[in-house]
Design an enzyme around this catalytic site. Structure first.
Site, PDB file in Angstrom:
ATOM      1  N   LYS A 158      -3.424  22.299  -1.264  1.00  0.00           N
ATOM      2  CA  LYS A 158      -2.620  20.976  -1.429  1.00  0.00           C
ATOM      3  C   LYS A 158      -3.544  20.027  -2.189  1.00  0.00           C
ATOM      4  O   LYS A 158      -4.636  20.053  -2.188  1.00  0.00           O
ATOM      5  CB  LYS A 158      -2.076  20.346  -0.069  1.00  0.00           C
ATOM      6  CG  LYS A 158      -3.198  19.821   0.809  1.00  0.00           C
ATOM      7  CD  LYS A 158      -2.613  19.036   1.833  1.00  0.00           C
ATOM      8  CE  LYS A 158      -3.611  18.361   2.751  1.00  0.00           C
ATOM      9  NZ  LYS A 158      -4.527  17.189   2.040  1.00  0.00           N
ATOM     10  N   ASP A 194      -6.119  22.206   5.002  1.00  0.00           N
ATOM     11  CA  ASP A 194      -6.472  21.727   3.880  1.00  0.00           C
ATOM     12  C   ASP A 194      -7.907  22.405   3.725  1.00  0.00           C
ATOM     13  O   ASP A 194      -8.426  22.917   4.707  1.00  0.00           O
ATOM     14  CB  ASP A 194      -6.582  20.397   3.584  1.00  0.00           C
ATOM     15  CG  ASP A 194      -7.241  19.625   4.807  1.00  0.00           C
ATOM     16  OD1 ASP A 194      -8.363  20.066   5.239  1.00  0.00           O
ATOM     17  OD2 ASP A 194      -6.635  18.433   5.236  1.00  0.00           O
ATOM     18  N   ASP A 198      -2.825  11.952  11.730  1.00  0.00           N
ATOM     19  CA  ASP A 198      -2.235  10.530  11.359  1.00  0.00           C
ATOM     20  C   ASP A 198      -0.876  10.330  11.415  1.00  0.00           C
ATOM     21  O   ASP A 198      -0.115  10.397  12.508  1.00  0.00           O
ATOM     22  CB  ASP A 198      -3.292  10.049  10.450  1.00  0.00           C
ATOM     23  CG  ASP A 198      -3.105   8.508  10.559  1.00  0.00           C
ATOM     24  OD1 ASP A 198      -2.518   7.924  11.247  1.00  0.00           O
ATOM     25  OD2 ASP A 198      -3.676   7.772   9.488  1.00  0.00           O
ATOM     26  N   THR A 199      -0.404  10.298  10.175  1.00  0.00           N
ATOM     27  CA  THR A 199       1.113  10.275  10.338  1.00  0.00           C
ATOM     28  C   THR A 199       1.915  11.370   9.979  1.00  0.00           C
ATOM     29  O   THR A 199       3.021  11.535  10.039  1.00  0.00           O
ATOM     30  CB  THR A 199       1.354   9.578   8.571  1.00  0.00           C
ATOM     31  OG1 THR A 199       0.940  10.549   7.865  1.00  0.00           O
ATOM     32  CG2 THR A 199       0.695   8.270   8.563  1.00  0.00           C
ATOM     33  N   ASP A 226      -6.637  21.358  13.170  1.00  0.00           N
ATOM     34  CA  ASP A 226      -7.251  20.032  12.249  1.00  0.00           C
ATOM     35  C   ASP A 226      -7.997  19.192  13.193  1.00  0.00           C
ATOM     36  O   ASP A 226      -7.915  19.459  14.475  1.00  0.00           O
ATOM     37  CB  ASP A 226      -6.040  19.186  11.596  1.00  0.00           C
ATOM     38  CG  ASP A 226      -6.702  18.755  10.305  1.00  0.00           C
ATOM     39  OD1 ASP A 226      -7.878  18.668  10.198  1.00  0.00           O
ATOM     40  OD2 ASP A 226      -5.736  18.094   9.687  1.00  0.00           O
TER      41      ASP A 226
END
Length: 334
Positions: free
Chosen positions: A197, A174, A227-228, A223
């Site tokens: 994004k 990102d 997390d998810t 990154d």
């Protein structure tokens, strides 16, 4: 005559394995402390040795369960302050509550500022951490913050595996991670690409397009935390459609909550390289995940803080050697 402080290293419950590794590298014993709970769930702390006049380092990531681990850290710091420790450094390999670092809409809290205030109010004199989600969080503290970087550790891993040159592309998942990815790309001598994004709701992202050329190349997504795993896995899928030959990923903090493990297992990512700033439970240790240790870099940072030396060299290179600390003889209280 000025009396030098003795060093002591303690751990709460978030990442005792990392604390023991740091203690072993420094050649000092891990301090005696028990962190448990009363029957109603309140945190109970007992320090099992004297810390009067000592240079105390408390190792505790505020990882899941974040609130419980944060309270353990705060209460331990308070215990050391009330026990007359000479200086208290909160060693927080992973600083949780970092994603709410500004007001994006009306009535939003700035939780990372609140946590910084709590750590300061509990009695910490210094904070040692790694890869804050937003660098400006350093300014939320009214005490010194040493902000270590995970890029040198991760980049050294890929350099050893000969992931270099024009056949490699480093990809930022990102726009917020562009600076980190650019530094990573510079170390490996590789070009940079960016995934543009938008995020319709929290923990959900939609990939728009890829800025840069990835066709026929090996790519590494970089990154600070996963997390998810929605962002990183959607990014991998977009890169695959964009013609990438092989897809790898790395991050400093493996939060890996909710469906993260299942998503990574089923994704186009060949390997995910993480560090042990967060201790992974056994059920999250899958074949695709490879963990690197941050113990040496934290050990050297602690050594430098204890000896009042600069830590700036750790921002660019991973440490290769840490000498054991010579513990000063105990000086009787006067």
């Amino acid at each position: 005559m000025k009396r030098g402080m003795r060093i002591k290293l303690f751990s709460a419950n978030a990442n005792p394995a990392l604390a023991r590794e740091i203690a072993d590298i420094l050649g000092i014993p891990l301090g005696q402390a028990s962190v448990g709970h009363f029957s109603d769930g309140e945190t109970s702390v007992n320090i099992g040795e004297t810390v009067r006049g000592c240079d105390v380092f408390v190792v505790q990531s505020t990882s899941s369960p974040a609130s419980e681990h944060l309270m353990e850290l705060l209460i331990m710091i308070d215990a050391f302050r009330r026990a007359s420790a000479g200086r208290i450094t909160a060693v927080i390999p992973y600083f949780g509550y970092a994603r709410q670092d500004r007001k994006t809409k009306a009535r939003d809290p700035i939780t990372s500022k609140l946590v910084a205030d709590l750590i300061t109010a509990s009695g910490a004199d210094r904070v040692l951490t790694m890869d804050l989600h937003a660098a400006q969080i350093q300014g939320f503290f009214n005490i010194p913050v040493d902000h270590l970087l995970g890029v040198p550790i991760l980049a050294a891993h890929y350099q050893a595996r000969h992931f270099t040159g024009e056949g490699l592309v480093i990809v930022s998942p990102d726009l917020g991670s562009v600076t980190r990815a650019r530094n990573f790309a510079a170390k490996l001598g590789a070009p940079l690409a960016i995934i543009d994004k938008r995020r319709p709701t929290a923990n959900q992202s939609e990939v728009m397009n890829i800025i840069g050329d990835v066709e026929g190349r090996r790519v590494v997504l970089v990154d600070d935390m996963i997390d998810t795993a929605g962002t990183i896995c959607q990014g991998a899928e977009a890169l695959l459609k964009g013609g990438a030959r092989e897809i790898y990923a790395c991050c400093t903090h493996p939060v890996l909550s909710g469906p993260a493990i299942e998503r990574i297992r089923d994704s186009a990512i060949r390997e995910l390289v993480v560090t042990n700033t967060i201790q992974l439970p056994e059920e999250k240790k899958i074949d695709k995940i490879h963990s690197l240790s941050v113990g040496p870099v934290f050990a050297e940072a602690i050594e430098r803080i204890y000896e009042d030396l600069p830590v700036s060299s750790l921002f660019t290179e991973a440490p290769t050697h840490v000498k054991p600390i010579v513990i000063q003889e105990k000086i009787p209280n006067l």
